[in-house]
Scaffold this active site. Structure first.
Site, mmCIF file in Angstrom:
data_model
loop_
_atom_site.group_PDB
_atom_site.id
_atom_site.type_symbol
_atom_site.label_atom_id
_atom_site.label_comp_id
_atom_site.label_asym_id
_atom_site.label_seq_id
_atom_site.Cartn_x
_atom_site.Cartn_y
_atom_site.Cartn_z
ATOM 1 N N LYS A 222 42.875 50.408 37.081
ATOM 2 C CA LYS A 222 42.016 49.210 37.007
ATOM 3 C C LYS A 222 40.579 49.603 37.335
ATOM 4 C CE LYS A 222 41.033 44.772 39.346
ATOM 5 N NZ LYS A 222 41.508 43.726 40.271
ATOM 6 N N ASP A 227 33.897 42.888 41.025
ATOM 7 C CA ASP A 227 34.671 41.680 40.763
ATOM 8 C C ASP A 227 34.013 40.491 41.462
ATOM 9 O OD1 ASP A 227 36.513 39.771 40.183
ATOM 10 O OD2 ASP A 227 38.157 40.640 41.367
ATOM 11 N N LYS A 234 34.085 34.165 43.573
ATOM 12 C CA LYS A 234 34.570 34.419 44.933
ATOM 13 C C LYS A 234 33.542 33.917 45.946
ATOM 14 C CE LYS A 234 37.086 38.767 43.983
ATOM 15 N NZ LYS A 234 38.436 38.410 44.419
ATOM 16 N N ASP A 245 36.615 47.479 43.479
ATOM 17 C CA ASP A 245 37.637 46.983 42.557
ATOM 18 C C ASP A 245 37.884 47.935 41.382
ATOM 19 O OD1 ASP A 245 39.565 45.011 42.451
ATOM 20 O OD2 ASP A 245 38.431 43.741 41.078
ATOM 21 N N ASP A 304 39.458 35.017 38.200
ATOM 22 C CA ASP A 304 39.480 36.049 39.235
ATOM 23 C C ASP A 304 40.763 36.886 39.165
ATOM 24 O OD1 ASP A 304 38.600 37.515 41.351
ATOM 25 O OD2 ASP A 304 38.930 35.958 42.875
ATOM 26 N N GLU A 306 41.622 38.970 36.977
ATOM 27 C CA GLU A 306 41.146 39.683 35.795
ATOM 28 C C GLU A 306 41.780 41.061 35.653
ATOM 29 O OE1 GLU A 306 39.742 39.785 38.674
ATOM 30 O OE2 GLU A 306 39.449 41.947 38.873
ATOM 31 N N ARG A 308 44.811 42.177 35.994
ATOM 32 C CA ARG A 308 46.055 42.208 35.214
ATOM 33 C C ARG A 308 45.781 42.078 33.717
ATOM 34 N NH1 ARG A 308 48.400 37.167 38.477
ATOM 35 N NH2 ARG A 308 47.086 38.173 40.042
HETATM 36 N N1 BES Z 1 40.361 42.397 43.073
HETATM 37 C C1 BES Z 1 41.066 41.243 43.478
HETATM 38 C C2 BES Z 1 42.187 41.520 44.460
HETATM 39 C C3 BES Z 1 41.839 42.038 45.817
HETATM 40 C C4 BES Z 1 41.128 41.286 46.719
HETATM 41 C C5 BES Z 1 42.351 43.255 46.215
HETATM 42 C C6 BES Z 1 40.867 41.772 47.973
HETATM 43 C C7 BES Z 1 42.098 43.751 47.464
HETATM 44 C C8 BES Z 1 41.346 43.013 48.350
HETATM 45 C C9 BES Z 1 41.707 40.544 42.275
HETATM 46 O O1 BES Z 1 41.048 40.669 41.068
HETATM 47 C C10 BES Z 1 41.788 39.108 42.625
HETATM 48 O O2 BES Z 1 40.757 38.514 42.777
HETATM 49 N N2 BES Z 1 43.012 38.595 42.754
HETATM 50 C C11 BES Z 1 43.229 37.259 43.124
HETATM 51 C C12 BES Z 1 44.307 36.708 42.224
HETATM 52 C C13 BES Z 1 44.443 35.219 42.259
HETATM 53 C C14 BES Z 1 43.212 34.556 41.653
HETATM 54 C C15 BES Z 1 45.681 34.825 41.494
HETATM 55 C C16 BES Z 1 43.692 37.238 44.580
HETATM 56 O O3 BES Z 1 44.396 38.157 45.000
HETATM 57 O O4 BES Z 1 43.316 36.309 45.287
HETATM 58 ZN ZN ZN Z 2 39.815 42.355 40.830
HETATM 59 ZN ZN ZN Z 3 39.569 39.139 40.766
#
Ligand code: BES
Ligand code: ZN
Ligand code: ZN
Length: 454
Positions: A222, A227, A234, A245, A304, A306, A308
């Site tokens: 990834k 992000d 966020k 990220d 957010d 993104e 996946r």
């Molecule tokens: N990059 C983030 C996940 C992340 C956040 C990893 C903090 C490590 C530390 C990812 O893109 C994300 O924002 N995921 C969201 C998914 C949700 C919107 C379903 C999350 O984990 O809150």
């Molecule tokens: Zn992310």
């Molecule tokens: Zn994200």
């Protein structure tokens, strides 16, 4: 790239380092008064400098019950900057671990500091060490840390592409790149959809190396260079660390470099979707529906989620050649960190034997992972009322599992697949692991590949 031994200052005689437990302290009767005055009791994690005739005579280090990679990891940052050598006889495995931990503890990120860092304590490489492995692993981990630590302003998709190009050139690997509009004509709609609002074009980096007749191993990382969350922006605390990220991409590039440096007999492919999840008038909206490379339509429940999306297009492409193993690394969910904390990556494996092998490989090289289940009943949480699939689960629980199940939709069932959801960042310093960007799981996966394919 900066190597850990560049700043070596060599004294004529290296200072010997003795690893001792409380009983073995008796072997140092000559220094009893000094040791007592220093309140050194040989507890693991402590050390004692013993004066010699013209400087430091020796170093005693508290010996843990089991020697591991981190046993000497804190010393380079603490000991005065001289040359040191291991005094005792060590097995090749132990010597290699001790040496690697030392090297990893020498890392510093000083690219943006005007004052040159002080020189570091150096460890002479003892004879039984697998020096090629130590060099390859150190170079790989340093590369991962440098890439993750570099601020997003200096590590956008262009820079990530440069980093991959440099590695490709070093190892004479082939590199194909699909950028911007090409992603649409080449059918990578979700990579384009996530990255199109950024000033730096989204792209897919596709590296190939090795004998085409060797077993195929494909890595997918990834590469979200920042992000912001997209239109589902966020908050400040959630966005702060998001330069990391692209940590999945950094980890796969480090692992690829390690595999190529060690010339593992595999046909390697590395796929990195490199994008920035930005906000602009052309950004993907919540509840937009994107087509995917596989053909499935995906409703964007949250911009957010993104990672996946970009991984899905890359994974589906990776499956086209039916590799013997496909491994993705991604800073995919906060939920995985809630489940396991930040220091233990989660892994999901479609093949039971590979899963067990990965856990064992990780334990063997002090790079542990913990397996979570691809629990199929949660698949229904990804159903959408308008598209084939939603990119978020309709529950606030089990977020790392629903993310993994989303990815699984884009992996052919017959291909052994590992998904690693990692932090790629140390929130605190531990021996050999300074605060900041971190490689997690790459030595474990390297060991898995070595055991499986050589
Ligand atoms: N990059 C983030 C996940 C992340 C956040 C990893 C903090 C490590 C530390 C990812 O893109 C994300 O924002 N995921 C969201 C998914 C949700 C919107 C379903 C999350 O984990 O809150
Ligand atoms: Zn992310
Ligand atoms: Zn994200």
């Amino acid at each position: 790239m900066r190597y850990p031994y560049e700043k070596e200052i060599t004294l004529p005689n290296a200072v010997p380092i003795y690893l001792v437990n409380a009983n073995q302290l008796q072997n140092f009767q000559d220094h009893k008064a000094w040791i007592q005055a220093s309140a050194f009791r040989a507890d693991p994690g402590t050390y004692c400098l013993i004066p010699g005739d013209d400087g430091i005579g020796k170093v005693l280090v508290g010996r843990p019950e089991a020697i591991d990679t981190w046993t000497l990891g804190a010393l380079p940052a603490m000991l005065p900057p001289h040359s040191y050598a291991l005094a005792d006889d060590w097995s090749p495995e132990e010597a290699t671990k001790l040496c690697l931990g030392w090297r990893l503890g020498q890392y510093r990120f000083d690219r943006y500091r005007q004052n040159q860092s002080q020189p570091l304590a150096q460890l002479m490489v003892p004879a039984p060490v697998d020096a090629a492995y130590v060099d390859a692993a150190t170079t790989a981990v340093y590369l991962v840390r440098d890439l993750v630590n570099t601020p997003a302003g200096d590590m956008g998709p262009d820079h990530l592409e440069d980093a991959v190009t440099t590695v490709a050139k070093t190892f004479q690997a082939e590199l194909q790149i699909f950028r911007g509009e090409d992603l649409l004509s080449e059918n990578y709609p979700m990579i384009h959809g996530v990255g199109r609002a950024s000033d730096e074009a989204p792209r897919l980096l596709d590296l190939r190396w090795g004998d085409p007749d060797h077993p195929k191993v494909t890595l997918v990382g990834k590469g979200v260079c920042f992000d912001s969350g997209g239109l589902n922006i966020k908050n400040a605390a959630g966005m702060r660390l998001m330069k990391k990220d692209m940590g999945g991409a950094a980890n796969t590039l480090g692992l690829a470099q390690m595999i190529m440096a060690m010339k593992l007999p595999v046909r390697l492919r590395l796929l990195i979707p490199a994008v920035e999840n930005s906000i602009a008038g052309n950004a993907t909206h919540p509840l937009d529906v994107l087509p995917s490379r596989k053909g499935l339509t995906v409703e964007i429940g949250n911009t957010d989620a993104e990672g996946r999306l970009v991984l899905a297009d890359a994974l589906w492409e990776g499956c086209r050649e039916d590799p013997g193993l496909i491994v993705d690394f991604a800073t995919l969910t906060g939920a995985a960190r809630v489940a396991l904390g930040t220091e233990l990556p989660a892994c999901f494996c479609s093949d039971e034997e590979v899963g067990t092998g990965l856990i064992q490989a990780g334990l063997a090289v002090d790079d542990p992972l913990w397996q979570l289940p691809l629990h199929q009943p949660y698949r229904s949480m990804l159903e959408s009322k308008v598209a084939d699939l939603s990119n978020i689960g309709n529950s606030s629980y089990g977020g790392s599992i629903t993310a993994a199940l989303f990815l699984q939709e884009f992996v052919k069932p017959a291909i052994p697949w590992v998904h690693i959801d990692l932090m790629a960042w140390n929130l605190r310093s531990l021996p050999g692991r300074p605060e900041g960007g971190e490689a997690m799981g790459i030595r474990a996966v390297y060991e898995l590949i070595r055991r499986r394919f050589t």
